[in-house]
Design a protein around this motif. Structure first.
Motif, PDB file in Angstrom:
ATOM      1  N   ASN A 100       0.823  -1.280   0.154  1.00  0.00           N
ATOM      2  CA  ASN A 100       0.053  -0.137   0.128  1.00  0.00           C
ATOM      3  C   ASN A 100       0.929   1.250  -0.058  1.00  0.00           C
ATOM      4  O   ASN A 100       0.401   2.328  -0.594  1.00  0.00           O
ATOM      5  N   PRO A 110      -3.552   2.727   4.597  1.00  0.00           N
ATOM      6  CA  PRO A 110      -2.826   1.607   4.327  1.00  0.00           C
ATOM      7  C   PRO A 110      -2.615   0.722   5.316  1.00  0.00           C
ATOM      8  O   PRO A 110      -2.915  -0.636   5.213  1.00  0.00           O
ATOM      9  N   SER A 132      -4.302  -2.761   5.378  1.00  0.00           N
ATOM     10  CA  SER A 132      -3.405  -4.025   5.549  1.00  0.00           C
ATOM     11  C   SER A 132      -3.958  -4.983   6.527  1.00  0.00           C
ATOM     12  O   SER A 132      -3.796  -6.224   6.453  1.00  0.00           O
TER      13      SER A 132
END
Length: 547
Positions: free
Chosen positions: A279, A466, A470
């Motif tokens: 990301n 991100p 994740s």
């Protein structure tokens, strides 16, 4: 063998195998011709020593157990080995001792046998028949095949000539090559026999012998020896910590639990850090930010570190291997206590494509436990009554059910597996919600065009979103990696088999043969073993890989 004969045998003597040994031995079978010419003996023993030296050079924790029927000639060369004190020699007699003595033709031959018998570390009589057999060659064949099936490496002193003599050396070699899939043998067909050329009386040797077993290399055995050595090193460490007296499923369970914790930690960490790195890489391409670039490099390095650590420590293999052996020992122990004389790993219903190395480790354990029982022939157990057998069977099935379904004092495997799946599903949903919330917040800030919007927007897109995304994606990937759904299905199937077994036990009375109880216990044991192999297979197919 490439190793020098100058091996420090003083180290090896510390690891000799005996009837109370906690270590898993490397089992070597020794067969060969009875009538070896005297002029060849020195060379044959020297070649045997070279073979043993190669093994000793690779084994620091693993004892070597040598099986031999102790007939004249080849069967006794280990007694003359310079590494005799580093070997545990177990004589496997083809008949009861008194009966076997009749096979030695004269007083000198009998005296040599008696001296040899006194020189071995132990002897067993697995073929006690009560009466003398009229087919002695077939009895010798049964004994040689018994040794072959329990040997990781078979040393054959053989002239290289095939014949049809039952119980002869070439007959045993043919049996081993044809039945290789059932033997506790090393790796492939051509790597489990070490051939030493030796004459058979006046028949001479085959000078042009080109069999695939002649002059086998130590390197061919290396992968299996390394696996066995790794297990014994772990056992040695665990024994020093727990001061246990016997190898048990609990010992391997504790090893599996320790390896499992490390493996699960590493797998979750790699998944999350790997997805964060991906990301951040995407954000770096969009923003061209040096900070994002450095953060991306850092997270990639962390991902690689945790992945490499997991691979280097071989956590996956240790976790699955220890767990499989614990299950084999547990079921085999119960079967033995019940009086079921079946080797679990040779059961026709358990012929599943499991890892060959793990199967051999389990095979070695069962074989050594079998020998430990045979070494003490004076300990003859009384025949159990129907009530005792029925009670033991019910106890074992109840424990199996408690393991899966749990009880008032502990959580069962079904519930634990379900809770783990729900936990990571919930975690993924929470962070999906957090990701959506952060994205909406970022859009709101951007629309309002406040002074600090660019900084907050930058932080949200480069760090918070991100990371949140994740964790969510990593949780979903972890659920797939561990195979929670497949395991739940298998657990429930095993649970139903145990329930059915308990119901059948309740319907049994003393008018029904005891074999019916054995059939029920056998069915549940096979189901439990197959469930473990199934778990092993689906986890093995989803090994942790670098992202």
């Amino acid at each position: 063998m490439s190793k020098s004969l100058a091996v420090d045998v003083s180290v090896r003597q510390k690891g000799k195998w005996n009837s109370k040994s906690q270590l898993i031995p490397l089992t070597v079978g020794l067969i060969g011709h009875r009538k070896l010419p005297a002029q060849e003996l020195e060379g044959i023993v020297a070649e045997f020593d070279e073979f043993v030296a190669g093994l000793l050079g690779s084994l620091q924790h693993t004892p070597i157990l040598l099986l031999t029927s102790l007939a004249e000639g080849a069967d006794r060369i280990a007694l003359s080995s310079r590494f005799r004190d580093s070997l545990t020699i177990c004589a496997v007699l083809p008949f009861e001792l008194e009966d076997y003595r009749n096979d030695f033709e004269d007083a000198e031959s009998l005296q040599d046998f008696e001296e040899s018998l006194n020189s071995v570390d132990q002897y067993v009589e697995p073929f006690a028949r009560g009466t003398m057999s009229a087919q002695r060659n077939l009895d010798y064949r049964e004994c040689a095949n018994w040794i072959s099936e329990r040997s990781n490496i078979l040393v054959a002193v053989w002239n290289g000539k095939y014949n049809d003599e039952p119980g002869g050396t070439s007959d045993t070699i043919n049996y081993r090559t044809e039945k290789n899939e059932n033997a506790g043998s090393l790796e492939t067909l051509n790597k489990n026999i070490f051939h030493i050329l030796g004459s058979n009386d006046d028949q001479g040797i085959n000078e042009d012998c080109a069999c695939p077993f002649h002059k086998s290399s130590q390197d061919e055995f290396a992968p299996d020896i390394s696996l066995l050595e790794s297990f014994n090193e772990s056992i040695s460490i665990e024994i020093r910590k727990t001061d246990t007296n016997d190898i048990s499923s609990n010992l391997f369970d504790s090893m599996a639990s320790a390896a499992k914790k490390k493996y699960l930690y590493a797998s979750r960490t790699v998944l999350i850090f790997g997805l964060v790195a991906l990301n951040l890489l995407n954000v770096t391409q969009i923003s061209n930010s040096k900070i994002c670039f450095l953060a991306t490099i850092f997270t990639f390095l962390l991902t690689f570190y945790f992945w490499r650590r997991s691979v280097r420590l071989n956590l996956k293999a240790k976790y699955e291997g220890f767990r499989m052996i614990a299950e084999v020992l547990r079921i085999q122990s119960w079967w033995t206590q019940m009086g079921i004389g079946i080797r679990l790993i040779d059961h026709p219903h358990t012929k599943i494509d499991s890892d060959a190395g793990i199967r051999r480790i389990a095979d070695n354990l069962i074989s050594s436990n079998e020998l430990q029982f045979l070494i003490r022939p004076s300990e003859i157990k009384e025949k159990k009554s129907f009530i005792e057998i029925h009670r033991n069977a019910k106890l074992w099935l109840t424990e199996q059910m408690d393991y899966l379904g749990g009880n008032s004092s502990k959580k069962g495997a079904i519930r634990a597996n379900s809770n783990s799946a729900h936990k990571f599903e919930l975690l993924s949903k929470i962070f999906i919600g957090v990701t959506i919330g952060l994205f909406v917040l970022s859009q709101t800030i951007q629309l309002r065009e406040q002074d600090f919007s660019s900084y907050v927007f930058f932080m949200l897109y480069t760090m918070l979103i991100p990371v949140s995304l994740s964790i969510s994606a990593g949780s979903i990937a972890y659920i797939q990696l561990m195979g929670f759904k497949e395991i739940s299905s298998r657990f429930e199937s095993s649970f139903r088999v145990i329930q059915r077994g308990l119901m059948q036990l309740e319907e049994i009375d003393q008018s029904i043969d005891i074999e019916k109880i054995f059939d029920i216990v056998e069915e549940v044991g096979v189901e439990s073993y197959c469930e473990s192999i199934y778990w092993y297979k689906i986890n093995k197919s989803k090994e942790l890989r670098p992202l």
